[in-house]
Structure formats: structure tokens, C-alpha cells
Design a protein around this motif. Structure first.
Motif, PDB file in Angstrom:
ATOM      1  N   LEU A 159       0.842  -1.202   0.000  1.00 21.97           N
ATOM      2  CA  LEU A 159       0.000   0.000   0.000  1.00 21.97           C
ATOM      3  C   LEU A 159       0.877   1.252   0.000  1.00 21.97           C
ATOM      4  N   LEU A 160       0.482   2.248  -0.779  1.00 25.08           N
ATOM      5  CA  LEU A 160       1.205   3.512  -0.845  1.00 25.08           C
ATOM      6  C   LEU A 160       0.422   4.600  -0.130  1.00 25.08           C
ATOM      7  N   PRO A 161       1.104   5.643   0.389  1.00 28.39           N
ATOM      8  CA  PRO A 161       0.383   6.737   1.048  1.00 28.39           C
ATOM      9  C   PRO A 161      -0.700   7.351   0.164  1.00 28.39           C
ATOM     10  N   ALA A 162      -0.412   7.486  -1.144  1.00 29.08           N
ATOM     11  CA  ALA A 162      -1.391   8.080  -2.059  1.00 29.08           C
ATOM     12  C   ALA A 162      -2.633   7.218  -2.201  1.00 29.08           C
ATOM     13  N   ASP A 163      -2.501   5.890  -1.999  1.00 31.66           N
ATOM     14  CA  ASP A 163      -3.667   5.010  -2.043  1.00 31.66           C
ATOM     15  C   ASP A 163      -4.641   5.338  -0.921  1.00 31.66           C
ATOM     16  N   LEU A 164      -4.129   5.956   0.117  1.00 27.99           N
ATOM     17  CA  LEU A 164      -4.941   6.286   1.282  1.00 27.99           C
ATOM     18  C   LEU A 164      -5.397   7.744   1.269  1.00 27.99           C
ATOM     19  N   THR A 165      -4.467   8.643   0.977  1.00 31.86           N
ATOM     20  CA  THR A 165      -4.757  10.075   1.083  1.00 31.86           C
ATOM     21  C   THR A 165      -5.310  10.681  -0.200  1.00 31.86           C
ATOM     22  N   GLY A 166      -4.976  10.075  -1.338  1.00 25.19           N
ATOM     23  CA  GLY A 166      -5.324  10.665  -2.626  1.00 25.19           C
ATOM     24  C   GLY A 166      -4.099  11.282  -3.273  1.00 25.19           C
ATOM     25  N   THR A 167      -4.268  11.749  -4.489  1.00 22.62           N
ATOM     26  CA  THR A 167      -3.115  12.301  -5.220  1.00 22.62           C
ATOM     27  C   THR A 167      -3.575  13.301  -6.272  1.00 22.62           C
ATOM     28  N   VAL A 182       2.996   4.728   4.991  1.00 21.71           N
ATOM     29  CA  VAL A 182       1.533   4.729   5.098  1.00 21.71           C
ATOM     30  C   VAL A 182       1.124   5.050   6.535  1.00 21.71           C
ATOM     31  N   GLN A 183       1.858   4.490   7.498  1.00 27.35           N
ATOM     32  CA  GLN A 183       1.563   4.769   8.905  1.00 27.35           C
ATOM     33  C   GLN A 183       1.760   6.262   9.209  1.00 27.35           C
ATOM     34  N   ALA A 184       2.768   6.868   8.584  1.00 29.13           N
ATOM     35  CA  ALA A 184       3.005   8.301   8.784  1.00 29.13           C
ATOM     36  C   ALA A 184       1.842   9.124   8.241  1.00 29.13           C
ATOM     37  N   ALA A 185       1.322   8.732   7.076  1.00 29.29           N
ATOM     38  CA  ALA A 185       0.169   9.431   6.501  1.00 29.29           C
ATOM     39  C   ALA A 185      -1.059   9.259   7.388  1.00 29.29           C
ATOM     40  N   MET A 186      -1.236   8.050   7.948  1.00 28.86           N
ATOM     41  CA  MET A 186      -2.353   7.811   8.860  1.00 28.86           C
ATOM     42  C   MET A 186      -2.221   8.642  10.123  1.00 28.86           C
ATOM     43  N   LEU A 187      -0.982   8.761  10.612  1.00 31.89           N
ATOM     44  CA  LEU A 187      -0.743   9.526  11.836  1.00 31.89           C
ATOM     45  C   LEU A 187      -1.140  10.984  11.654  1.00 31.89           C
TER      46      LEU A 187
END
Length: 319
Positions: free
Chosen positions: A72-80, A114-119
Motif C-alpha cells: 500500500l502507498l500513502p497516495a492510495d490512502l490520502t489521494g493524489t 503509510v503509517q506516517a500518513a495515517m498519523l
């Protein structure tokens, strides 16, 4: 009082949908009232996903489930940012984190970025993409799950991220009576039989209820009790040699705030206008268990955080 009745109806409905997990249902509602996130740990198939989906269906707000995986990539979670040829400009495409209720399934399978983006999303209620920062919905609740059995291919959550979870819940198997009720409920749903769902809670009702929770009376003696419990985790040598051997580090002030908010929410859900010591004691386990840093000796002895919290409650009087 209208909000209290609506929450009681919601709790009754969720208990009919998530059978045998009354504690889970109650704690989910406590988190909703206290405006915090939940980390749920338990074997697969114990209605963790069903609980949050049933809650999402019962309130005004969008829901999304994300299956966390090692790729999983951060952009998959936050958007891009996506390039639009028709305008010749980049446009931000929001990711699943922009929903009001987010189910982060097996959150410990995602890598550090990804954990950093979630944080950031959990702590600041915002997402940074490129040079811009975007605010998340006013109503935003993360329910993350962990599988305690299979640890292969997992990444332990950082202490800073664990501290951002308001509650850490343990879900266990239902008893035989509840198992039979689950069987019958599933059969009824397969036949198209659906229980009557209460009217959806509006976000205005939720924010009104949160304010009512903050207005619940808490005596100074209860406030001091909360502080004594917290201080026992930081200065265990003042209470007990065994406690000193078990604890490497105590909990943060965020735990004090969480215990205050959750004890108030527990009292409000019970229909009382004051907080009792029992409210604090019942909430101490989900609020503190993931914030305690156990010593190597405690880990070697197989000591569980619940045992330590029980010990603290026996040492620290509520009077």
C-alpha cells in the motif's frame, strides 16, 4: 435528552446486529461521543467490520473500508494530484481517508510511510499532498483492526501512533447462546429478513451529544482519581516494587484527557449526569492498555497490560 434517546436506540440496534459483542458496541459509541479513534484486536470473523459498517449505516456520514497490505502507498490512502488534459492542470483526487468513517483493516500490515500518513490524518485531521494541505471531514473516526494470531508480514505500530488511538479494544469469541443467535440472524438475513433500523443520527445530533458529554459533572475527587491512576504508571516505585519491575514507561497526558472524556461518555450513555469511579475504572482498560510500555521482565513473564491495570486499580483508591 433527545440525543440521549437516539443514542440508546442506536446502541440497541447495534447490539441486535453485532450479537454477543456488547462491550465492543458500547466502546465504539464511547469513541464516537469522545471524538476519538479505535484500535480493535481480535481473531477474524468476530464482527469487527460488521460493527463499524452497521454504525456507518445508522448515521449521516460516508464510510469506506481500506484493506492494508505491505504494498500500500500513502497516495492510495490520502489521494493524489491527477493531470486533467482538458484543463492542462493538476487536480487533487481525494482518497478513502476523506470519508467520515474509515475502517483500516489489518492496519499493522502497511509500511512506515503509510503509517506516517495515517498519523497525520488521525492527529491533525488533515492530509498533505504535494504542497497543499486538505482538511478532513469534521466528523472523522478511524476504526483500525489487528489480527493477534498471525504476525508474519506485519509492522508494529509506532508508539506515537498507538497513543493517537483513544481506545484499544480486545474482542473475544461469543458464548454459546450468542452463537446460536448469530446463526439465526444470519439465516434470517439470507432469507431477506431485516430488523427495523432506527432513524439515522444526523451529524448535528452527534456534535450536540458530544457537547452534552463535556457538560457531564465530574467531581474534583474523580479528577484527582484519574490523575493518581496516571501517575501510578509514571512513578510505579511509589506504589509497589512489582509495578516498578513491570513498567518501563508510563502513559502520556493524552491518556489523562482520554480517560476523562471516555468516563464522561460512559456516564452519559448510562443516562447519568455525573461521573462515578466505576466509569473511570471500566474505561481504564481500553484507554491505558496500549499506552503502557512494559519492561523486558514483564514481557518475559508473559504479563498482560490488563494485569498491570488491574494491579494499579487495586493499589490506587478512588476515595
Amino acid at each position: 435528552m433527545q440525543s440521549a434517546t437516539a443514542f440508546q436506540q442506536l446502541q440497541h440496534y447495534l447490539n441486535s446486529q453485532v450479537i454477543g459483542q456488547e462491550a465492543l458496541v458500547r466502546q465504539v459509541l464511547v469513541a464516537l461521543l469522545a471524538d476519538g479513534h479505535i484500535l480493535v484486536e481480535g481473531p477474524p470473523g468476530l464482527a469487527k467490520t460488521r460493527a463499524i459498517k452497521s454504525l456507518a449505516d445508522s448515521i449521516e456520514g460516508s464510510f469506506h473500508r481500506v484493506q492494508f497490505t505491505p504494498d500500500l502507498l500513502p497516495a492510495d490512502l490520502t489521494g493524489t494530484d491527477i493531470f486533467r488534459p482538458e484543463t492542462g492542470e493538476f487536480q487533487f483526487q481525494p482518497g478513502p481517508v476523506f470519508h467520515s468513517l474509515l475502517l483500516a483493516d489489518e492496519i499493522n500490515r502497511a509500511p512506515a510511510k503509510v503509517q506516517a500518513a495515517m498519523l497525520e490524518a488521525m492527529a491533525e485531521r488533515q492530509v498533505t499532498a504535494g504542497r497543499k494541505t486538505y482538511a478532513l471531514p469534521k466528523l472523522f473516526l478511524v476504526m483500525a483492526t489487528q489480527n493477534p494470531i498471525e504476525q508474519e508480514g506485519t509492522y508494529p505500530l509506532p508508539e506515537a501512533q498507538l497513543d493517537r488511538f483513544l481506545l484499544h479494544l480486545h474482542v473475544d469469541y461469543p458464548d454459546a447462546e450468542s452463537e446460536l443467535a448469530i446463526l439465526r440472524l444470519n439465516r434470517g438475513e439470507a432469507q431477506g429478513v431485516k430488523p427495523q433500523q432506527p432513524e439515522k443520527l444526523s451529524q448535528e445530533d452527534i456534535f450536540s451529544a458530544r457537547q452534552a458529554v463535556l457538560d457531564i459533572h465530574m467531581a474534583e475527587s474523580i479528577e484527582q482519581y484519574i490523575v493518581r491512576l496516571v501517575m501510578a504508571t509514571r512513578q510505579p516505585e511509589k506504589y509497589d516494587d512489582k509495578l516498578k519491575q513491570w513498567l518501563e514507561m508510563g502513559v502520556s497526558p493524552r491518556a489523562t484527557i482520554a480517560l476523562d472524556r471516555c468516563a464522561r461518555a460512559s456516564a452519559w450513555l448510562a443516562g447519568r449526569d455525573f461521573v462515578s469511579p466505576e466509569d473511570v475504572q471500566s474505561m481504564a482498560f481500553p484507554v491505558l492498555r496500549h499506552r503502557l510500555l512494559l519492561s523486558y521482565q514483564a514481557q518475559a513473564e508473559g504479563i498482560h497490560p490488563n494485569q498491570i491495570i488491574n494491579h494499579i486499580l487495586s493499589l490506587v483508591g478512588s476515595a
